[in-house]
Each structure stands twice: as C-alpha cells, then as structure tokens.
Design a protein around this motif. Structure first.
Motif, mmCIF file in Angstrom:
data_model
loop_
_atom_site.group_PDB
_atom_site.id
_atom_site.type_symbol
_atom_site.label_atom_id
_atom_site.label_comp_id
_atom_site.label_asym_id
_atom_site.label_seq_id
_atom_site.Cartn_x
_atom_site.Cartn_y
_atom_site.Cartn_z
ATOM 1 N N ILE A 185 0.213 -0.865 0.106
ATOM 2 C CA ILE A 185 0.044 -0.052 0.206
ATOM 3 C C ILE A 185 0.499 0.904 -0.006
ATOM 4 C CG2 ILE A 185 -1.580 1.154 1.271
ATOM 5 C CD1 ILE A 185 -3.207 -1.822 2.328
ATOM 6 N N LYS A 186 1.850 1.099 0.460
ATOM 7 C CA LYS A 186 2.781 2.087 0.911
ATOM 8 C C LYS A 186 3.602 2.312 -0.337
ATOM 9 C CE LYS A 186 6.986 4.009 3.530
ATOM 10 N NZ LYS A 186 7.682 3.897 4.683
ATOM 11 N N GLU A 187 3.807 1.769 -1.161
ATOM 12 C CA GLU A 187 4.866 1.819 -2.709
ATOM 13 C C GLU A 187 3.654 2.085 -3.928
ATOM 14 O OE1 GLU A 187 5.793 -2.015 -3.510
ATOM 15 O OE2 GLU A 187 7.602 -1.827 -1.838
ATOM 16 N N LEU A 188 1.812 1.473 -3.732
ATOM 17 C CA LEU A 188 1.614 2.581 -4.441
ATOM 18 C C LEU A 188 0.811 4.061 -4.327
ATOM 19 C CD1 LEU A 188 -1.255 -0.920 -4.409
ATOM 20 C CD2 LEU A 188 0.486 0.116 -6.380
ATOM 21 N N GLU A 189 0.506 4.279 -3.084
ATOM 22 C CA GLU A 189 0.697 5.864 -2.668
ATOM 23 C C GLU A 189 1.658 6.363 -3.246
ATOM 24 O OE1 GLU A 189 0.046 5.262 1.457
ATOM 25 O OE2 GLU A 189 -2.168 5.356 1.642
ATOM 26 N N GLN A 190 3.139 5.727 -3.061
ATOM 27 C CA GLN A 190 4.288 6.623 -3.458
ATOM 28 C C GLN A 190 4.381 6.305 -4.931
ATOM 29 O OE1 GLN A 190 7.458 4.631 -2.133
ATOM 30 N NE2 GLN A 190 7.553 5.493 -0.256
ATOM 31 N N THR A 191 3.383 6.271 -5.873
ATOM 32 C CA THR A 191 3.422 5.655 -7.247
ATOM 33 C C THR A 191 2.033 6.724 -7.966
ATOM 34 O OG1 THR A 191 4.108 3.458 -7.362
ATOM 35 C CG2 THR A 191 3.355 4.237 -9.217
ATOM 36 N N VAL A 192 1.519 6.570 -6.971
ATOM 37 C CA VAL A 192 -0.019 7.314 -7.037
ATOM 38 C C VAL A 192 -0.030 9.162 -7.232
ATOM 39 C CG1 VAL A 192 -1.836 8.212 -6.769
ATOM 40 C CG2 VAL A 192 -1.716 6.178 -7.402
ATOM 41 N N GLN B 136 0.523 11.739 -9.679
ATOM 42 C CA GLN B 136 -0.259 13.156 -10.190
ATOM 43 C C GLN B 136 1.193 14.207 -10.463
ATOM 44 O OE1 GLN B 136 -3.232 13.324 -9.722
ATOM 45 N NE2 GLN B 136 -3.204 15.512 -9.769
ATOM 46 N N ILE B 137 2.780 14.250 -9.321
ATOM 47 C CA ILE B 137 3.641 15.435 -9.677
ATOM 48 C C ILE B 137 3.340 15.460 -10.975
ATOM 49 C CG2 ILE B 137 5.610 16.004 -9.578
ATOM 50 C CD1 ILE B 137 5.305 14.473 -6.668
ATOM 51 N N TYR C 6 2.511 18.564 -14.089
ATOM 52 C CA TYR C 6 4.003 19.679 -14.187
ATOM 53 C C TYR C 6 3.492 19.426 -16.175
ATOM 54 C CZ TYR C 6 8.143 19.357 -17.070
ATOM 55 O OH TYR C 6 8.864 19.879 -18.065
ATOM 56 N N LEU C 7 2.630 18.295 -16.227
ATOM 57 C CA LEU C 7 1.776 18.480 -17.582
ATOM 58 C C LEU C 7 1.127 19.360 -18.517
ATOM 59 C CD1 LEU C 7 2.728 14.827 -18.608
ATOM 60 C CD2 LEU C 7 4.002 16.324 -19.740
ATOM 61 N N GLU C 8 0.283 19.016 -17.137
ATOM 62 C CA GLU C 8 -1.046 20.188 -17.356
ATOM 63 C C GLU C 8 -0.202 21.786 -17.752
ATOM 64 O OE1 GLU C 8 -3.475 19.768 -14.433
ATOM 65 O OE2 GLU C 8 -4.699 18.082 -15.531
ATOM 66 N N LYS C 9 0.619 22.149 -16.839
ATOM 67 C CA LYS C 9 1.093 23.303 -16.819
ATOM 68 C C LYS C 9 1.848 23.630 -17.019
ATOM 69 C CE LYS C 9 2.653 26.889 -13.940
ATOM 70 N NZ LYS C 9 1.644 27.823 -14.117
ATOM 71 N N MET C 10 2.560 22.522 -17.974
ATOM 72 C CA MET C 10 3.363 22.883 -19.240
ATOM 73 C C MET C 10 2.514 23.359 -21.227
ATOM 74 S SD MET C 10 6.389 22.482 -18.611
ATOM 75 C CE MET C 10 7.441 22.782 -20.384
ATOM 76 N N ILE C 11 1.363 22.092 -20.970
ATOM 77 C CA ILE C 11 -0.243 22.728 -21.829
ATOM 78 C C ILE C 11 -0.469 24.573 -21.458
ATOM 79 C CG2 ILE C 11 -1.881 22.035 -22.229
ATOM 80 C CD1 ILE C 11 -1.781 18.946 -21.558
ATOM 81 N N ASP C 12 -0.349 24.692 -20.565
ATOM 82 C CA ASP C 12 -0.425 25.989 -20.035
ATOM 83 C C ASP C 12 0.352 27.241 -20.876
ATOM 84 O OD1 ASP C 12 -2.901 24.594 -18.802
ATOM 85 O OD2 ASP C 12 -2.449 25.151 -17.520
#
Length: 132
Positions: free
Chosen positions: A82-89, A93-94, A98-104
């Motif tokens: 669970i801890k590993e999956l939370e880190q991956t999520v 999300q980061i 980042y990609l949404e900011k690049m699109i903006d």
C-alpha cells in the motif's frame, strides 16, 4: 517372554509459580501458545487452561485469538505494498500537474493550443470507406 509388562505413563506436575510464569510470558507477548508449547513441551490445551485460570486479562468464556507468523508477515507485506502504491500515485500526480502546467505555458506564451488542434480535419464518423 514378558507378558505382564505394563507401560508406565509419565505424568508431570507443575508448580503454581511455573504456571503463572508461563501465563506471564504469554500475556507479555514474548511468546505465543505455540512457542510455549514447543519450548516447554507442554500441550497447548494445558497452557490455555492455565491462561484461563491465572490470567488477569483473559477470562473463561472469551476466545483467545492469536495471529500466526504468516498472518503477521502477510499483513506487513500488504501494508508495504500500500505504501509503495501510494508513492507511485503521488509521483504520477506530480507528473500530471507538471504536464498540465506545460500545456498552459505553451498556450499562453507560444499561442499553441495542444488540447484542441483546429488544423485537423473533422472525422466523417462511422461512414463506410470506399473499396479500391
């Protein structure tokens, strides 16, 4: 030939102090009933009887449930997963942010609308294509 030989069964007797020390070891969490059984070579029903008799916490009529080592290990592995999956999520999300900011930035500074490209022709839908 020895026809009248009887087997002598050993019956051990334990002091009340010993019984209380077994119960104390169990209640402290140092040993499980299975470990006490193996360590002192005393059958588990006898140990449970002593627990019900001498325990300050456990009373007769209440069921004692012990987690086996495999259950504990399985629980720790699942918590780690669970801890590993939370880190991956969190990392994903980061990346999305980042990609949404690049699109903006591309839209504002370069006047490129990546989300909607107006130069592409519209689709004809699900119309049949001509065979050649």
């Amino acid at each position: 030939m020895k026809a009248n030989v009887k087997l002598i069964q050993k019956q051990r007797s334990f002091s009340e102090e010993f019984k209380r020390s077994i119960v104390k070891d169990f209640e402290s969490g140092k040993f499980s009933v299975l470990q006490l059984e193996r360590l002192h070579q005393i059958k588990s029903p006898i140990i449970y009887r002593w627990i019900y008799k001498y325990s300050q916490v456990n009373e007769r009529g209440q069921r004692i449930v012990e987690m086996k080592d495999s259950s504990t290990k399985k629980l720790k592995l699942l918590e780690q997963r669970i801890k590993e999956l939370e880190q991956t999520v969190g990392k994903k999300q980061i990346q999305i942010d980042y990609l949404e900011k690049m699109i903006d930035v591309a839209k504002d500074e370069l006047d490129i609308d990546i989300k909607k490209n107006s130069n592409t022709p519209q689709s004809n839908g699900s119309a049949k294509t001509k065979k050649k």
